[in-house]
Design a protein around this motif. Structure first.
Motif, PDB file in Angstrom:
ATOM      1  N   HIS A 104      14.980  -8.634 -11.592  1.00 46.89           N
ATOM      2  CA  HIS A 104      14.513  -7.413 -12.236  1.00 46.89           C
ATOM      3  C   HIS A 104      14.684  -7.589 -13.734  1.00 46.89           C
ATOM      4  O   HIS A 104      15.736  -8.033 -14.196  1.00 46.89           O
ATOM      5  CB  HIS A 104      15.331  -6.205 -11.748  1.00 46.89           C
ATOM      6  N   ARG A 158      -6.416  -5.537  -1.117  1.00 48.91           N
ATOM      7  CA  ARG A 158      -5.025  -5.437  -0.653  1.00 48.91           C
ATOM      8  C   ARG A 158      -4.188  -4.880  -1.802  1.00 48.91           C
ATOM      9  O   ARG A 158      -4.501  -5.094  -2.967  1.00 48.91           O
ATOM     10  CB  ARG A 158      -4.510  -6.817  -0.228  1.00 48.91           C
ATOM     11  N   ALA A 159      -3.129  -4.206  -1.462  1.00 48.53           N
ATOM     12  CA  ALA A 159      -2.291  -3.601  -2.505  1.00 48.53           C
ATOM     13  C   ALA A 159      -1.675  -4.710  -3.356  1.00 48.53           C
ATOM     14  O   ALA A 159      -1.354  -5.797  -2.867  1.00 48.53           O
ATOM     15  CB  ALA A 159      -1.192  -2.750  -1.879  1.00 48.53           C
ATOM     16  N   ARG A 160      -1.510  -4.423  -4.630  1.00 53.85           N
ATOM     17  CA  ARG A 160      -0.928  -5.390  -5.549  1.00 53.85           C
ATOM     18  C   ARG A 160       0.462  -5.825  -5.086  1.00 53.85           C
ATOM     19  O   ARG A 160       0.849  -6.992  -5.268  1.00 53.85           O
ATOM     20  CB  ARG A 160      -0.848  -4.724  -6.928  1.00 53.85           C
ATOM     21  N   GLU A 161       1.209  -4.918  -4.469  1.00 53.72           N
ATOM     22  CA  GLU A 161       2.569  -5.240  -4.019  1.00 53.72           C
ATOM     23  C   GLU A 161       2.562  -6.261  -2.871  1.00 53.72           C
ATOM     24  O   GLU A 161       3.592  -6.856  -2.554  1.00 53.72           O
ATOM     25  CB  GLU A 161       3.301  -3.976  -3.528  1.00 53.72           C
ATOM     26  N   GLU A 162       1.420  -6.437  -2.238  1.00 55.10           N
ATOM     27  CA  GLU A 162       1.372  -7.404  -1.138  1.00 55.10           C
ATOM     28  C   GLU A 162       1.232  -8.843  -1.623  1.00 55.10           C
ATOM     29  O   GLU A 162       1.328  -9.778  -0.826  1.00 55.10           O
ATOM     30  CB  GLU A 162       0.160  -7.101  -0.222  1.00 55.10           C
ATOM     31  N   GLU A 186       2.362 -10.563 -16.219  1.00 56.20           N
ATOM     32  CA  GLU A 186       2.391 -11.381 -15.002  1.00 56.20           C
ATOM     33  C   GLU A 186       1.139 -12.254 -14.866  1.00 56.20           C
ATOM     34  O   GLU A 186       1.023 -13.043 -13.931  1.00 56.20           O
ATOM     35  CB  GLU A 186       2.487 -10.507 -13.743  1.00 56.20           C
ATOM     36  N   ALA A 233      -4.328  -2.235  -7.263  1.00 58.23           N
ATOM     37  CA  ALA A 233      -3.976  -0.859  -6.871  1.00 58.23           C
ATOM     38  C   ALA A 233      -5.216  -0.230  -6.236  1.00 58.23           C
ATOM     39  O   ALA A 233      -6.269  -0.161  -6.892  1.00 58.23           O
ATOM     40  CB  ALA A 233      -3.534  -0.077  -8.096  1.00 58.23           C
ATOM     41  N   TRP A 249       8.174 -13.925 -13.649  1.00 58.05           N
ATOM     42  CA  TRP A 249       6.804 -13.392 -13.666  1.00 58.05           C
ATOM     43  C   TRP A 249       6.207 -13.392 -15.072  1.00 58.05           C
ATOM     44  O   TRP A 249       5.114 -12.876 -15.290  1.00 58.05           O
ATOM     45  CB  TRP A 249       6.773 -11.972 -13.066  1.00 58.05           C
ATOM     46  N   ALA A 286       2.995 -10.935  -3.710  1.00 55.13           N
ATOM     47  CA  ALA A 286       4.142 -11.842  -3.605  1.00 55.13           C
ATOM     48  C   ALA A 286       4.476 -12.158  -2.144  1.00 55.13           C
ATOM     49  O   ALA A 286       4.612 -13.338  -1.775  1.00 55.13           O
ATOM     50  CB  ALA A 286       5.341 -11.257  -4.350  1.00 55.13           C
ATOM     51  N   PHE A 325      -5.859  -8.443  -4.777  1.00 54.29           N
ATOM     52  CA  PHE A 325      -4.645  -7.616  -4.796  1.00 54.29           C
ATOM     53  C   PHE A 325      -4.729  -6.682  -5.995  1.00 54.29           C
ATOM     54  O   PHE A 325      -4.598  -7.122  -7.143  1.00 54.29           O
ATOM     55  CB  PHE A 325      -3.406  -8.500  -4.875  1.00 54.29           C
TER      56      PHE A 325
END
Lengths: 598, 598
Positions: B139, B249-253, B30, B230, B113, B255, B228
Motif C-alpha cells: 500500500h 471486466r472490473a479493473r480490480e480483477e 500504474e 470501471a 505499481w 491483478a 479491465f
C-alpha cells in the motif's frame, strides 16, 4: 595446399568425428583482435575471404559467411557462392541464421577462446529456442584439419620508450591499481593486445602492421603485474624495462592461473574485449567476476602531449611521402605505366625514404577504376589493374612510425574525370569539411557527428556503407576504440563513447559506384578544446593532422559554400607550408600548383 | 491542506510505522503514464513540483528530487531547497543517490505499481552493494497520509470512430493476434493507456489533456480481449462499439487475473511500459513472460492516410487560431494590456472559435521575458507577468481535436528585440530549417537528425537542454513514442527507433537565457517518402504540418543562407495560402505582412 572446397569437406568430416553438427569460425584470435597473426587466419584459410571482419558458420548441408557493408563486393569475388551463402551483418546474424537453419537436437560447436560472452549468450538463446545445443570445444576442429597451419610468431617483444609514450609504465600501472581499489577489486585481466602494449609500454611483431606482442596480462591492486608471454620474446633489455613489479610467466600458465589463483577474489574482465573462456575459467575457479571495460581503453585513446607531438612529427614525414607519391602519380598516371601493385610499392618506398618507417599500418588499398569501389580492396596479381586515363584511383595507406601511426586516403583523377565523378567527389568533400570544421559540446558522441559527413550525399539519395571514422593508436593499432564516428546502429547497448580532447579519429567519408569507381577522402583529426567567446558550455572541435593535397581537379567549386571553399584553401595553404619545405624541384613545383587556392 | 513541510514529516512518520527507512515517489501511475490523473499526483502533492517528469526519494534525514534539464529552473521556484536536494538526471540517478546516501541494513520502499522492472533491478543492485534492501510495498504510504486525495476519475469512456481512426479496432486486434502467433505467445498485456485507446478505438477523460480512459487490456491470440475498466465508464454505445470479442471486466480483477489465468501460458509484457507488479504477478502465477515491446506502439506511431488527412484538417483550424492570436498579440502586446494568463485564455478562446476543440493538448506555456526561459513553464497567479515592450514572449500550446492533436510554439518580439535576441532566434531558426529540410535514408534514427537542429547554435558555444522532437498521437498523447529526435544519451539500450513514413514528430529547437528570455520554434512534421532522381536508396524527408507565421522581426537575414531564406519564404507563402482564406479584415492584412518574403 588443399583446394578450398576440400577444406570445407574436411571440416565437415572432422565435425562428424567430434560429434558436432556445426561449427562457427570467426575472424579473431584469443585477444578478440581485429588483425590476427597468420596462425589464427582460420576464416581466410577455410573460405578464401581476405577481409578484416567476418564470421563463417558451417552445418552438414549448408554454410554461410557473414560480412559487413565494406566487404560485400569483395566477398563475391573471393568466396565461392556455390559452397557459401553470403550474409550481411546488417540484415542478419549468426544467431539468427542458426535459429533459422539449425534443427532440434543439433550440437553446434564454438571455440570459447574466440568469442565474447555476449555472443555466446545470444547464440545459445537462439539455439535453445529451436531445441539445439551450443558446445564449447576444447580443441578447434579447423586447427585439426589445417595442414601447414603456421606456428604462432616467435618475434621478440621490445620496449616502447617513455620518450615516445609520454608516461612511464609504472605510472600507468599505478593508475590501474588505484582504479581497482576504487572498485574494491583485486585484479584486472588485460586481454586486448593493444591494452597490454599501452599499459606496459611494450611493442611486438606478432601481427602484420600492428606492433603488438601476443600476451595476456593481469594487473593486481598492489601494482604487481603478471605478464603471460612466450619467455623467448623477452630479452634482457625488455626484462629490465619491465622492472621488478612485472612477473614474466609462460603463456600456457594463463588459463591455469585464472582457475587456480583467484578463488574468493574479485577480478575485472572486459566483456567486449575478453573471450568467454576467461570468464568461464575465473568462475570455475570461484573468483567473483566484475564485467567492466578494461581501464586501459579510455586512457590509451586520450593521447598525452608527448604522443600528440610525436604523431604530428610522424604526419609531417608521412605527408612528405604522400605528396611525393601524388606528384609521381601525376606524371606516371597519364602514361598508363603503372599498376595498382607498382603504385603501392612506390608509395611504400617514398615512406621509407622520408623517415624511419617501421611498417605499414595496414595493407595498402590501391584501387584503380572499379577496384576503388571495393571499400577494403587488397590488390593481388589476379586483380591488379593498370592505372591510366580516364579513371579514378583510390589509395588508402598508412605508416607505423615509433612516434605515431598514420592513415590517409586520397582519390585522384587520372586523365579527365566525368561530371558525375566531380559532383560525387565534391559531395564527399563537403562531408569531410563538415566534420573537420564542427564544434560541439563536451559529451558529444561520434554517432551524433556522423550525419555531418553524410548530409550532403543524402540530399542526393547517396550514401556509403561504412563508418565515418575510427580511433587510431600511437604506434599501435590503426583501428582503436572506444570512440568512433559512425551511425548508431553499429553500437551496442550504451551507445558510443563521447569524444574527448586528445582522441585521434579518422575523418573518411566516401562514395562507391559498384563496378565503376570509388571515392574516399581521409584525414586523421585530433579532438581539441575550443575556447569560443561567449560560449555557454565547454566546447570541443577537431584539428586536422594529415597534410596531403586533395585533388583540385575533382572539386566542383560551384557546389561549395564560401565557408567550405575557405576551408579547402586554408587546408591547402597549411599543406604547402608544412610539406613544401621537405620537397625539391619538380615535386615542390607540383605541390604549389596542387595547393593553389580555388 | 497541510503545508508542504508537514507532508514530508507525515510521510517520514508513516514510513517509520511501516518499518521503512526510505521511500521513492515517481511521477507516474500504474500505466507508466507521463501525464497522470489527479489521484496519482503524489509527487506534486508531496513536493510542490508541477512539472511532468521527476522523482523524489525520502530518507529519514534527507530527501532529494530528480528532474531533467527542462525543469531545472522550475524546480528551484517550486520546491523548497531547505527540505529537498535538487538533483539532475543527467548527472545522477535515484539508484546512484541511494547507493551513496543509504546505509547498511536499510529498507527502502517502492510501490511496484509505479516502477518498471528495469528501474527496480537497477535500484536493487545499488542497494545490494551497500547492504540495504528494496521493499515492494503493498500500500502506497503517500496515499495513507494524503488527506483529500482525489478519487480516480469516473468519466465515461467513448468510441473513437473508424472515420477518424482509419481502421476498425477488430482489424487492429487481428494484427496483434497474428503477431502473438508469430511469437508463439498466448496473450499480450497492454498497460499503456494510449496503446489501449489506439487498439480498441476508444478515448476517455480520465487525464487532463490526454483523452484516455484508465484501463488495462489483455489481447489473446484467439482475438479475444479482456478490458479491465470501471464498468460505469462503459455505456451501451461503447459496449456496442467494442463488440462481442471484448469482455468488460472490473479493473480490480486485473491483478488476480494475471496471477490466476495464465499458468503455463506465454504472456508478452512491455518492459518499458508495464510496471514491475505485472511481471511479478504473472511470474507468481507460473506464466512464462516474454518481455517485448507492446505491438501497438509502432503501429500507433505510423499514422494511416485517414489519420494524416484528419491531422492536416485539424492543423488548418489550429493554424487559423494561432494566426488570429498572433495578430491580436501584435495589437495588444505593445500596449502592455495583457498578461501571460490572459493571453493563454485568449488563445484558448481563438481555438474554440475556429472549430470543435475538445481540450487543449497540454497546459499552455505562456512565458513573458524571463519566464520564457523556463522550458516547461506553467503560469500561475503568483508568477503571472505583463506582456509588454521590450521583451520576448514564448507561447507553446496545442489542441485536442477529434481528427488530430496539435502542438506549436512561437516566440514573438514585443517591442524592439535586441541584436542578441535576433542572433539567437536566427540560430534556432537555422536549426529548425535544417531539420525540416533534411533528407535521409530509411533506417535513420532521430538521434542522428538531432545535431542538425543544434549545429548552428553549437558553432557559437550555445545549446538547449531538451530534446528536439517528440512523437505526437492522433487525438491521443501529445508526447508519444517510440520515435524521438534527441541526443543519444537519452535513449536506453538499443537506441532509438528509426523514423518511418507516417510518423509525426515535433521540430522544436530552442535557446534559453536564464532570467532573461527564452526562444523556441516548434512545428509538427510528418515523415514522408521522398522520390529523388538518381537516389541509390529509399529516402525519407519531412513535410511540415503546422502553419503559423514565424516572427520576421526576430530574423537576422544576414545569418541565413539563400537556401534557408528560400525555405522561410516558401513556408510563409504556404501559411498565407492555407490560413489566409480563413481570416478576415485586419487579421488577414496582418497575416499578409507577417508572411511577406524576406
Amino acid at each position: 595446399m588443399r583446394p578450398l572446397p576440400e577444406r570445407l569437406t574436411a571440416l565437415r568430416n572432422r565435425l562428424r568425428e567430434d560429434g558436432l553438427d556445426g561449427f562457427v569460425i570467426p575472424l579473431t584470435d584469443e585477444h578478440m583482435s581485429e588483425y590476427v597473426g597468420a596462425y589464427a587466419q582460420r576464416l581466410a584459410w577455410l573460405t578464401g575471404f581476405g577481409g578484416s571482419a567476418g564470421c563463417a558458420v558451417v552445418l552438414a548441408d549448408r554454410a554461410a559467411i557473414f560480412v559487413d557493408g565494406r566487404y560485400t563486393l569483395q566477398l563475391r569475388q573471393q568466396v565461392d557462392g556455390a559452397h557459401w551463402e553470403y550474409e550481411a551483418y546488417s540484415a542478419s546474424s549468426v544467431a539468427d541464421w542458426l535459429g533459422k537453419h539449425g534443427t532440434v537436437g543439433q550440437r553446434i560447436g564454438y571455440d570459447p577462446w574466440l568469442h565474447s560472452r555476449g555472443w555466446v549468450a545470444q547464440v545459445s538463446a537462439a539455439l535453445k529456442r529451436i531445441g539445439a545445443h551450443p558446445v564449447a570445444v576444447s580443441h578447434n576442429p579447423v586447427d585439426a584439419i589445417w595442414d601447414g597451419q603456421p606456428a604462432p610468431s616467435t618475434a621478440p617483444a621490445f620496449a616502447h620508450p617513455a620518450g615516445f609514450a609520454g608516461r612511464h609504465a609504472a605510472d600507468k600501472i599505478k593508475d590501474i591499481a588505484s582504479w581497482l581499489k576504487g572498485r574494491a577489486a583485486d585484479a584486472v585481466v588485460l586481454s586486448a593486445l593493444d591494452s597490454i602494449a599501452w599499459a606496459l609500454n611494450i611493442r611486438g611483431s606478432d601481427v602484420d602492421h600492428t606492433p603488438v606482442a601476443h600476451a595476456f596480462a593481469i594487473v593486481h591492486a598492489d601494482e604487481r603485474v603478471d605478464l603471460f608471454i612466450a619467455p623467448e620474446k623477452v630479452d634482457a633489455a625488455l626484462r629490465a624495462h619491465l622492472g621488478e613489479a612485472v612477473a614474466i610467466r609462460a603463456r600456457e600458465e594463463f588459463a591455469p592461473a585464472l582457475m587456480a589463483e583467484y578463488a574468493g577474489k574479485t577480478v575485472c574482465v572486459d566483456p567486449e574485449r575478453a573471450v568467454v573462456a576467461i570468464f568461464d575459467l575465473l568462475t570455475q575457479g570461484e573468483a567473483e567476476v566484475d564485467a567492466v571495460r578494461d581501464p586501459a581503453v579510455l586512457a590509451k585513446a586520450c593521447k598525452n602531449p608527448t604522443e600528440i607531438a610525436g604523431h604530428k612529427a610522424a604526419q609531417l614525414r608521412d605527408g612528405a611521402a604522400m605528396s611525393r607519391f601524388l606528384h609521381w602519380l601525376s606524371v606516371e598516371g597519364p602514361k598508363g605505366s603503372q599498376t595498382e601493385i607498382s603504385a603501392a610499392e612506390r608509395l611504400r618506398a617514398f615512406r621509407e625514404e622520408c623517415g624511419p618507417l617501421l611498417d605499414l599500418s595496414f595493407d595498402t588499398i590501391s584501387g584503380a577504376g572499379p577496384n576503388g569501389a571495393i571499400v577494403h580492396y587488397r590488390v593481388e596479381e589476379s586483380t591488379n589493374r593498370i592505372i591510366a586515363p580516364d579513371m579514378l584511383y583510390l589509395v588508402d595507406s598508412g605508416g607505423q612510425y615509433a612516434d605515431g601511426t598514420t592513415d590517409v586516403t586520397r582519390t585522384i583523377a587520372i586523365g579527365t574525370p566525368s561530371a558525375e565523378m566531380r559532383q560525387r567527389f565534391t559531395l564527399v568533400l563537403k562531408g569531410h569539411i563538415a566534420v573537420a570544421a564542427a564544434l560541439f559540446p563536451e559529451g558529444t558522441r561520434g554517432s551524433q557527428i556522423d550525419i555531418l559527413a553524410r548530409h550532403a550525399l543524402w540530399q542526393h539519395g547517396l550514401d556509403y556503407a561504412h563508418g565515418t571514422g575510427h580511433g587510431v593508436g600511437s604506434y599501435l593499432s590503426v583501428h582503436e576504440g572506444p570512440q568512433r564516428i559512425a551511425t548508431p546502429s553499429v553500437f551496442g547497448a550504451g551507445g558510443d563513447e563521447p569524444l574527448r580532447a586528445g582522441m585521434i579519429v579518422s575523418n573518411e567519408p566516401g562514395y562507391y559506384k559498384a563496378c565503376e569507381y570509388g571515392i574516399r577522402i581521409e584525414n586523421l583529426i585530433l579532438v581539441v578544446e575550443r575556447a569560443l567567446e561567449g560560449a555557454e558550455k565547454p566546447m570541443l572541435g577537431f584539428e586536422t593532422l594529415t597534410f596531403a593535397p586533395i585533388d583540385r581537379a575533382l572539386v566542383d567549386v560551384a557546389l561549395l559554400t564560401k565557408t567550405e571553399r575557405d576551408w579547402l584553401n586554408g587546408y591547402h595553404a597549411q599543406v604547402l607550408d608544412r610539406i613544401g619545405p621537405q620537397l625539391d624541384g619538380a615535386a615542390r613545383d607540383w605541390l604549389g600548383q596542387a595547393c593553389a587556392p580555388l
